[in-house]
Structure formats: C-alpha cells, structure tokens
Write a protein that holds these residues in place. Structure first.
Motif, PDB file in Angstrom:
ATOM      1  N   LEU A   1      -7.354  -4.721  -6.392  1.00 15.86           N
ATOM      2  CA  LEU A   1      -5.910  -4.974  -6.431  1.00 15.86           C
ATOM      3  C   LEU A   1      -5.572  -6.376  -5.916  1.00 15.86           C
ATOM      4  CD1 LEU A   1      -4.489  -1.514  -5.345  1.00 15.86           C
ATOM      5  CD2 LEU A   1      -4.704  -2.468  -7.638  1.00 15.86           C
ATOM      6  N   ASP A   2      -6.299  -6.852  -4.931  1.00 18.31           N
ATOM      7  CA  ASP A   2      -6.072  -8.214  -4.443  1.00 18.31           C
ATOM      8  C   ASP A   2      -6.430  -9.238  -5.509  1.00 18.31           C
ATOM      9  OD1 ASP A   2      -5.130  -7.306  -2.018  1.00 18.31           O
ATOM     10  OD2 ASP A   2      -7.007  -7.668  -0.940  1.00 18.31           O
TER      11      ASP A   2
ATOM     12  N   ILE B   1      -8.995   2.749 -11.042  1.00 12.81           N
ATOM     13  CA  ILE B   1      -8.707   1.328 -10.856  1.00 12.81           C
ATOM     14  C   ILE B   1     -10.003   0.534 -10.701  1.00 12.81           C
ATOM     15  CG2 ILE B   1      -7.716  -0.345  -9.243  1.00 12.81           C
ATOM     16  CD1 ILE B   1      -5.429   1.706  -8.795  1.00 12.81           C
TER      17      ILE B   1
ATOM     18  N   HIS C   1       1.059   3.028  -5.381  1.00 19.45           N
ATOM     19  CA  HIS C   1       0.957   2.215  -4.168  1.00 19.45           C
ATOM     20  C   HIS C   1       0.856   3.084  -2.924  1.00 19.45           C
ATOM     21  CE1 HIS C   1       1.244  -1.951  -5.316  1.00 19.45           C
ATOM     22  NE2 HIS C   1       2.191  -1.676  -6.167  1.00 19.45           N
TER      23      HIS C   1
ATOM     24  N   LYS D   1       4.796   3.564 -10.297  1.00 16.46           N
ATOM     25  CA  LYS D   1       4.009   2.537  -9.613  1.00 16.46           C
ATOM     26  C   LYS D   1       4.102   2.714  -8.100  1.00 16.46           C
ATOM     27  CE  LYS D   1       6.073  -0.909 -11.430  1.00 16.46           C
ATOM     28  NZ  LYS D   1       6.511  -2.283 -11.687  1.00 16.46           N
TER      29      LYS D   1
ATOM     30  N   ASN E   1      -6.320  -8.697  -8.771  1.00 12.87           N
ATOM     31  CA  ASN E   1      -5.254  -8.611  -9.779  1.00 12.87           C
ATOM     32  C   ASN E   1      -4.002  -9.352  -9.315  1.00 12.87           C
ATOM     33  OD1 ASN E   1      -6.733  -7.107 -11.584  1.00 12.87           O
ATOM     34  ND2 ASN E   1      -5.951  -5.151 -10.867  1.00 12.87           N
ATOM     35  N   LYS E   2      -3.694  -9.221  -8.040  1.00 15.86           N
ATOM     36  CA  LYS E   2      -2.515  -9.889  -7.494  1.00 15.86           C
ATOM     37  C   LYS E   2      -2.667 -11.406  -7.566  1.00 15.86           C
ATOM     38  CE  LYS E   2       0.464  -9.871  -3.437  1.00 15.86           C
ATOM     39  NZ  LYS E   2       0.642  -9.347  -2.081  1.00 15.86           N
TER      40      LYS E   2
ATOM     41  N   THR F   1      -4.727  -2.525 -13.343  1.00 22.95           N
ATOM     42  CA  THR F   1      -3.594  -2.873 -12.505  1.00 22.95           C
ATOM     43  C   THR F   1      -2.896  -1.594 -12.052  1.00 22.95           C
ATOM     44  OG1 THR F   1      -2.106  -2.978 -14.397  1.00 22.95           O
ATOM     45  CG2 THR F   1      -3.226  -5.026 -13.772  1.00 22.95           C
ATOM     46  N   VAL F   2      -1.997  -1.749 -11.100  1.00 22.33           N
ATOM     47  CA  VAL F   2      -1.217  -0.602 -10.635  1.00 22.33           C
ATOM     48  C   VAL F   2      -0.383  -0.048 -11.789  1.00 22.33           C
ATOM     49  CG1 VAL F   2       0.682   0.085  -9.115  1.00 22.33           C
ATOM     50  CG2 VAL F   2      -1.171  -1.313  -8.231  1.00 22.33           C
TER      51      VAL F   2
ATOM     52  N   LYS G   1      -8.912  -1.935  -2.835  1.00 16.65           N
ATOM     53  CA  LYS G   1      -8.092  -3.034  -2.318  1.00 16.65           C
ATOM     54  C   LYS G   1      -8.609  -4.366  -2.835  1.00 16.65           C
ATOM     55  CE  LYS G   1      -6.284  -4.886   2.057  1.00 16.65           C
ATOM     56  NZ  LYS G   1      -5.782  -6.024   1.380  1.00 16.65           N
TER      57      LYS G   1
END
Length: 82
Positions: free
Chosen positions: A60-61, A16, A38, A34, A63-64, A22-23, A57
């Motif tokens: 991922l943040d 990642i 997680h 998925k 991407n979110k 992404t997840v 993290k």
C-alpha cells in the motif's frame, strides 16, 4: 462479505499482496467500501497477524507513492482521446 471480520481482513491482505492491488481495487473485488478496507487493514489486521500487516503495508505504501504518476497518465489518456 459480512461475517468474521478477522477472516475478511486476512483475505483482503492476501488479495492485495498477491495482486499488488490498490485499496480501490480490493474494495471493488470484495464488494465493500474503501473505508472498510482501510479499517480492516490498518486497525484489525495488526491485532491478530502483524507480519501479514507489514507485508500489505509495504504494498500500500508503494501504491501511495506511485498514485500521482498513475493520475498523470490517466489525465494524459483522457485528453489525448485514448
């Protein structure tokens, strides 16, 4: 990809981070769900490698925060026929 869950979590995190993935992309690449991604990232990884967890993290943040933009672009492409 069964076996050592700690190793899998670490490999997922590295994938990642290196690919800004992404997840969903990581799950597809490793052939797992998925929810497994997680669980590995959010529960297992911090227990044995907290610094790697903080790095993944952050990705991922990011991407979110961007997902609503990607969704809008995909919808535009869908209705414009691209």
């Amino acid at each position: 990809m069964k076996g050592n869950m700690e190793e899998r979590a670490q490999r997922l995190a590295l994938y990642i981070i290196e690919n800004q993935a992404t997840v969903r992309a990581a799950a597809g690449r490793f052939g797992i769900s998925k929810s497994t991604v997680h669980k590995d990232i959010s529960e297992r990884l911090p227990q044995f490698n907290h610094t790697l967890y903080l790095q993944v993290k952050q990705v991922l943040d990011e991407n979110k925060a961007e997902r609503h933009i990607r969704g809008g672009i995909a919808t535009r492409r869908k209705y414009k026929g691209q």
